[in-house]
Design a protein around this motif. Structure first.
Motif, mmCIF file in Angstrom:
data_model
loop_
_atom_site.group_PDB
_atom_site.id
_atom_site.type_symbol
_atom_site.label_atom_id
_atom_site.label_comp_id
_atom_site.label_asym_id
_atom_site.label_seq_id
_atom_site.Cartn_x
_atom_site.Cartn_y
_atom_site.Cartn_z
ATOM 1 N N GLU A 15 -7.956 9.892 -0.402
ATOM 2 C CA GLU A 15 -7.005 8.795 -0.492
ATOM 3 C C GLU A 15 -7.566 7.552 0.212
ATOM 4 O OE1 GLU A 15 -6.054 11.811 0.444
ATOM 5 O OE2 GLU A 15 -4.824 12.424 -1.262
ATOM 6 N N GLY A 16 -7.108 6.417 -0.264
ATOM 7 C CA GLY A 16 -7.455 5.186 0.416
ATOM 8 C C GLY A 16 -6.719 5.085 1.746
ATOM 9 N N ILE A 17 -7.424 4.697 2.795
ATOM 10 C CA ILE A 17 -6.827 4.547 4.121
ATOM 11 C C ILE A 17 -7.082 3.116 4.584
ATOM 12 C CG2 ILE A 17 -6.785 5.359 6.507
ATOM 13 C CD1 ILE A 17 -7.798 8.040 5.525
ATOM 14 N N ARG B 248 -12.842 1.977 -3.777
ATOM 15 C CA ARG B 248 -12.926 2.471 -5.156
ATOM 16 C C ARG B 248 -11.596 2.301 -5.878
ATOM 17 N NH1 ARG B 248 -15.831 6.694 -2.569
ATOM 18 N NH2 ARG B 248 -13.943 7.981 -2.569
ATOM 19 N N THR B 249 -10.493 2.562 -5.163
ATOM 20 C CA THR B 249 -9.174 2.477 -5.797
ATOM 21 C C THR B 249 -8.854 1.050 -6.225
ATOM 22 O OG1 THR B 249 -8.348 4.359 -4.517
ATOM 23 C CG2 THR B 249 -6.707 2.872 -5.465
ATOM 24 N N VAL C 69 2.241 4.968 -1.979
ATOM 25 C CA VAL C 69 1.905 4.389 -0.678
ATOM 26 C C VAL C 69 2.749 5.037 0.409
ATOM 27 C CG1 VAL C 69 1.951 2.274 0.690
ATOM 28 C CG2 VAL C 69 1.225 2.193 -1.691
ATOM 29 N N ALA C 70 2.077 5.521 1.464
ATOM 30 C CA ALA C 70 2.765 6.047 2.641
ATOM 31 C C ALA C 70 2.288 5.249 3.851
ATOM 32 C CB ALA C 70 2.480 7.528 2.830
ATOM 33 N N VAL D 169 -3.069 5.431 0.472
ATOM 34 C CA VAL D 169 -2.871 4.983 -0.906
ATOM 35 C C VAL D 169 -3.445 6.022 -1.857
ATOM 36 C CG1 VAL D 169 -3.280 3.149 -2.582
ATOM 37 C CG2 VAL D 169 -3.080 2.595 -0.163
ATOM 38 N N ARG D 170 -2.639 6.392 -2.846
ATOM 39 C CA ARG D 170 -3.098 7.329 -3.869
ATOM 40 C C ARG D 170 -2.900 6.695 -5.236
ATOM 41 N NH1 ARG D 170 -0.693 13.184 -3.552
ATOM 42 N NH2 ARG D 170 -2.116 13.163 -1.746
#
Length: 454
Positions: free
Chosen positions: A55-57, A75-76, A141-142, A158-159
């Protein structure tokens, strides 16, 4: 003891104390070095985990300025050098963006009056993000918030939901087509009935025209004889006999009814085709204004053959309802799933023709409420809270997938911020209540997105 000996002893004690202190200092220094090494190793390990996470952090401050941005986030979002940019520019302007990106949480941990330490984690939310500068996509988004010594930082996971959304769309379409497929025989019967009497009427009109055509030929001969002054007595007798054969009085009575019945049959078939077309349209991610009363009537028309011999349906639809801004294809499928559940329950537990279903709509504040009341067997109290769970079903193995009401819950609650619940009385009967907010199309925003492509 001489003064020299006393000085020597004092010197020896001081030297021993100094060596002990040096040894202690060396030991402590080694401990500090080892601790620092462990911290560095831990930091390197943490950084490696963050950089290789699926996941994006992203971390950013209370002004929205990005402090860190891992490789998955790059990448996202397909951007480079995002550090120092505003986090808001990664997302399309939406009403919920600010509340999701900057959560206001209650203080959960207060250690000192003068130094506030607070932290919170919000449930994941869906936002529309930007891939590059021109490609929107759905992202889960969390966001967590952490404050230490009056310094607030936000961390976002972020997923990318693009693949999941495509799968959900295909699954929803497959479920819809499965439901329509199950009703195909009924639809064929509904179309076949008017087609049959249309065909019978056309055959009747065809036969009557053949008889009339023979009579018209005699009339034409009569007209020619009169025009040329020839005797017409024989033709008049022939017309009289042919008129009796044709039975003009009967045809004059039957022609209007046959034509009107045929036109009604054609309109009935056209209405069924229109309804099927609405139900078979591809699912769309964009919302539009939907007349829920019309949607209910369509769902009942599609499922007519399913309940014709089972139950009587009564509707009390509020004609003053405003359209609802929603995903039309998915709402249609929800209505069909709810109706199908009710009809199947009544078919299994009620005598043919004794089932009763009442469908009502009404305005309830800023929402529209739909109620489906049936006189089926009801739902046991110990499972009524589980009927909307995925894969939960009370049907026999092979007869139910447990996805129908789970789909309803996902569409109504997750996609439309509505509510759905079921009520059941001990004596039988079930009421499914759906509430949908009367939403309006979001107003366009003038915010533009920065070019982050490095």
């Amino acid at each position: 003891m001489s003064s020299l000996e006393l000085l020597q002893r004092r010197y020896d004690r001081e030297r021993a104390a100094r060596k002990a202190a040096e040894s202690l200092l060396e030991g402590k220094s080694l401990e500090v070095f080892q601790a620092n090494q462990k911290l560095r190793d831990l930091a390197d390990q943490t950084k490696a985990i963050v950089e290789t996470a699926a996941e994006g952090i992203i971390s950013y401050d209370r002004d929205g300025i990005i402090r860190s941005f891992n490789r998955s986030a790059e990448r996202t979002f397909r951007i480079q050098s995002a550090i120092g940019k505003d986090i808001r520019h990664l997302f399309l302007p939406q009403d919920s963006v600010e509340s999701v990106l900057f959560p206001m949480c209650l203080k959960l941990d207060v250690e000192h009056e003068d130094t506030v330490n607070e932290s919170c984690v919000l449930e994941p939310s869906e936002l529309v993000a930007m891939r590059g500068t021109d490609t929107p996509f759905f992202a889960e988004v969390a966001v967590s918030r952490n404050t230490r010594d009056n310094v607030t930082l936000f961390t976002m996971l972020v997923r990318d939901l693009t693949s999941r959304k495509k799968l959900e769309a295909r699954l929803g379409q497959a479920q819809k087509m499965e439901s329509v497929g199950q009703l195909a025989a009924g639809i064929a019967h509904e179309i076949n009935t008017p087609i049959q009497f249309i065909g019978d009427n056309i055959k009747f009109l065809q036969g009557a025209f053949e008889d009339l055509n023979a009579l018209l030929d005699v009339f034409q001969e009569l007209a020619e004889a009169v025009a040329k002054g020839r005797p017409a007595d024989g033709l008049l007798q022939q017309i009289s006999r042919q008129s009796e054969i044709v039975d003009l009085q009967f045809l004059r009575m039957e022609f209007p009814g046959a034509i009107q019945q045929s036109l009604e049959g054609i309109e009935r078939v056209a209405g069924i085709v229109r309804t099927m077309k609405e139900f078979s349209q591809p699912a769309s991610e964009s919302k539009s204004s939907v007349d829920l009363n019309r949607a209910i009537e369509n769902a009942l028309a599609v499922s007519l053959n399913q309940y014709r011999e089972v139950a009587t349906v009564e509707t009390a639809l509020d004609t003053t309802l405003a359209p609802v801004f929603c995903l039309s294809a998915q709402i249609n499928q929800c209505l069909l799933n709810i109706l199908t559940n009710a009809f199947e329950a009544m078919a299994e537990h009620c005598e043919p023709g004794t089932g009763r279903l009442r469908v009502t709509t009404r305005r309830d504040g800023e929402s529209i409420e739909l109620r489906f009341d049936d006189n089926g067997p009801g739902i046991p109290a110990n499972i009524i809270q589980r009927i909307f769970d995925p894969f939960f079903t009370t049907k026999e193995v092979g007869k139910g997938t447990g996805q129908g009401l789970a789909f309803v819950y996902d569409v109504i609650v997750d996609k439309h911020d509505g509510t759905v619940h079921a009520q059941s009385s001990p004596g039988g009967g079930t009421t499914v209540v759906v509430s949908l907010p009367i939403a309006i199309s979001p107003a366009p925003s003038g915010r533009t997105h920065a070019n982050f492509v490095g």
